[in-house]
Design a protein around this motif. Structure first.
Motif, short mmCIF file in Angstrom:
data_model
loop_
_atom_site.label_atom_id
_atom_site.label_comp_id
_atom_site.label_asym_id
_atom_site.label_seq_id
_atom_site.Cartn_x
_atom_site.Cartn_y
_atom_site.Cartn_z
N ASP A 13 0.85 -1.19 0.00
CA ASP A 13 0.00 0.00 0.00
C ASP A 13 0.89 1.23 0.00
O ASP A 13 1.56 1.53 0.98
N ARG A 14 0.90 1.96 -1.10
CA ARG A 14 1.81 3.10 -1.22
C ARG A 14 1.39 4.29 -0.38
O ARG A 14 2.19 5.18 -0.11
N PHE A 15 0.15 4.33 0.07
CA PHE A 15 -0.33 5.46 0.87
C PHE A 15 -0.44 5.11 2.36
O PHE A 15 -0.67 5.99 3.18
N GLY A 16 -0.28 3.84 2.71
CA GLY A 16 -0.51 3.38 4.08
C GLY A 16 0.33 4.05 5.15
O GLY A 16 -0.14 4.27 6.26
N LYS A 17 1.56 4.39 4.86
CA LYS A 17 2.43 4.99 5.87
C LYS A 17 2.74 6.46 5.58
O LYS A 17 3.60 7.04 6.23
N VAL A 18 2.03 7.06 4.64
CA VAL A 18 2.21 8.49 4.38
C VAL A 18 1.79 9.25 5.64
O VAL A 18 0.74 9.02 6.19
N GLY A 19 2.66 10.14 6.08
CA GLY A 19 2.37 10.93 7.29
C GLY A 19 2.83 10.26 8.57
O GLY A 19 2.73 10.84 9.64
N SER A 20 3.35 9.06 8.47
CA SER A 20 3.82 8.33 9.66
C SER A 20 5.20 8.81 10.06
O SER A 20 5.96 9.34 9.27
N ARG A 21 5.51 8.57 11.32
CA ARG A 21 6.83 8.90 11.85
C ARG A 21 7.66 7.63 11.90
O ARG A 21 7.19 6.59 12.32
N HIS A 22 8.93 7.75 11.49
CA HIS A 22 9.81 6.59 11.42
C HIS A 22 11.17 6.94 12.02
O HIS A 22 11.62 8.07 11.93
N HIS A 23 11.78 5.94 12.60
CA HIS A 23 13.07 6.11 13.25
C HIS A 23 14.21 5.74 12.31
O HIS A 23 14.14 4.75 11.61
N VAL A 24 15.27 6.54 12.32
CA VAL A 24 16.48 6.20 11.57
C VAL A 24 17.18 5.03 12.28
O VAL A 24 17.61 4.08 11.65
N VAL A 25 17.27 5.12 13.60
CA VAL A 25 17.70 3.97 14.41
C VAL A 25 16.40 3.28 14.81
O VAL A 25 15.55 3.89 15.44
N PRO A 26 16.22 2.02 14.41
CA PRO A 26 14.95 1.35 14.65
C PRO A 26 14.51 1.36 16.12
O PRO A 26 15.33 1.29 17.04
N LYS A 27 13.22 1.46 16.30
CA LYS A 27 12.64 1.54 17.63
C LYS A 27 13.04 0.35 18.50
O LYS A 27 13.32 0.49 19.68
N PHE A 28 13.09 -0.84 17.92
CA PHE A 28 13.41 -2.02 18.72
C PHE A 28 14.82 -1.94 19.29
O PHE A 28 15.09 -2.49 20.37
N LEU A 29 15.73 -1.23 18.63
CA LEU A 29 17.08 -1.03 19.17
C LEU A 29 17.08 0.08 20.22
O LEU A 29 17.73 -0.05 21.26
N LEU A 30 16.36 1.15 19.96
CA LEU A 30 16.28 2.23 20.94
C LEU A 30 15.69 1.74 22.26
O LEU A 30 16.11 2.17 23.34
N GLN A 31 14.71 0.84 22.18
CA GLN A 31 14.06 0.31 23.38
C GLN A 31 15.04 -0.45 24.28
O GLN A 31 14.85 -0.50 25.49
N LYS A 32 16.08 -1.01 23.71
CA LYS A 32 17.08 -1.73 24.52
C LYS A 32 17.82 -0.77 25.45
O LYS A 32 18.35 -1.20 26.48
N TRP A 33 17.92 0.49 25.07
CA TRP A 33 18.64 1.49 25.86
C TRP A 33 17.71 2.37 26.68
O TRP A 33 18.17 3.19 27.47
N ALA A 34 16.42 2.23 26.49
CA ALA A 34 15.45 3.13 27.11
C ALA A 34 15.11 2.72 28.54
O ALA A 34 15.25 1.56 28.92
N ASP A 35 14.61 3.71 29.29
CA ASP A 35 14.12 3.41 30.63
C ASP A 35 12.69 2.87 30.54
O ASP A 35 12.17 2.65 29.44
N SER A 36 12.04 2.69 31.67
CA SER A 36 10.69 2.11 31.68
C SER A 36 9.65 3.01 31.02
O SER A 36 8.57 2.55 30.67
N ASN A 37 9.96 4.29 30.85
CA ASN A 37 9.05 5.23 30.18
C ASN A 37 9.42 5.45 28.71
O ASN A 37 8.99 6.43 28.11
N GLU A 38 10.25 4.55 28.17
CA GLU A 38 10.72 4.63 26.79
C GLU A 38 11.46 5.94 26.49
O GLU A 38 11.28 6.55 25.45
N LEU A 73 2.15 10.91 -3.31
CA LEU A 73 3.16 10.43 -2.37
C LEU A 73 3.18 8.90 -2.36
O LEU A 73 2.15 8.26 -2.55
N ASP A 74 4.36 8.34 -2.13
CA ASP A 74 4.53 6.89 -2.10
C ASP A 74 5.38 6.55 -0.88
O ASP A 74 6.52 7.00 -0.76
N ALA A 75 4.81 5.76 0.04
CA ALA A 75 5.50 5.41 1.28
C ALA A 75 5.85 3.93 1.35
O ALA A 75 6.06 3.39 2.43
N ARG A 76 5.92 3.26 0.20
CA ARG A 76 6.22 1.82 0.22
C ARG A 76 7.59 1.51 0.79
O ARG A 76 7.79 0.46 1.40
#
Length: 152
Positions: A13-38, A73-76
Motif C-alpha cells: 500500500d503506497r499510501f498506508g504509511k504516508v504521514g507516519s513517523r519513522h526512526h532512523v535507528v529502529p525503535k526495537f534497538l532504541l528500546q534496549k537502551w530506554a528506561d521504563s518510560n521509553e 506520495l509513495d510510502a512503500r
C-alpha cells in the motif's frame, strides 16, 4: 534469494504509511537502551540540545516517502523498512535469548541480518540528502539542453 522483489513491492500500500513517523535507528534497538518510560539520552543534531527524550520524539515524519511519477506520495519504502526491521528483530531476539540452545544462524536468518545491516548503513538524513543531490544532478544532466532556461 532476497526478501524484496519487484512483484512483492508492487503489492504494498503506497499510501498506508504516508504521514507516519519513522526512526532512523529502529525503535526495537532504541528500546534496549530506554528506561521504563521509553526515554533515552539523546543529542539533537539540529539544535545541539541534549537530554532525556522519548523514543517517539526521535522519529522523522515521512523520511522515506517520496513523490512518485504520477504526482502522489509513495510510502512503500517505509513498509519495506518495517519488514526488514521486523525480521532482524526476530533474529536478534533469538540470538540474545540466554535460554536458546541453537546459536547458529540459518541462511534465511543470515540474509535477514545482512538486509538489515545494509539498510542501516545507508539510512541517515545525510545519506538521504546525498541521494537527493545525486538524483537532482542526474536529472539536470539527462535534460541538459532539452529544457528552456527559466528567465526571471
Amino acid at each position: 534469494m532476497t526478501m524484496i522483489d519487484e512483484e512483492w513491492f508492487r503489492t504494498l500500500d503506497r499510501f498506508g504509511k504516508v504521514g507516519s513517523r519513522h526512526h532512523v535507528v529502529p525503535k526495537f534497538l532504541l528500546q534496549k537502551w530506554a528506561d521504563s518510560n521509553e526515554r533515552v539520552w539523546a543529542k539533537s543534531k539540529h539544535d545541539r540540545i541534549e537530554g532525556v527524550r522519548n523514543i517517539r520524539d526521535l522519529a522523522i515524519t515521512d523520511f522515506y516517502t517520496f513523490l512518485a511519477d504520477d504526482g502522489h506520495l509513495d510510502a512503500r519504502m517505509e513498509e519495506v523498512l518495517s519488514v526488514v526491521e521486523e525480521h532482524a528483530a526476530a533474529v536478534l531476539r533469538r540470538m540474545n535469548n540466554p535460554l536458546a540452545t541453537q546459536t547458529i544462524l540459518t541462511p534465511r536468518e543470515f540474509g535477514d541480518l545482512v538486509d538489515f545491516v545494509a539498510f542501516q548503513i545507508t539510512r541517515s538524513p545525510r545519506r538521504r540528502r546525498e541521494y537527493e543531490l545525486m538524483a537532482d544532478w542526474s536529472g539536470k544532466t539527462m535534460a541538459a539542453g532539452t529544457l528552456a532556461a527559466k528567465v526571471r
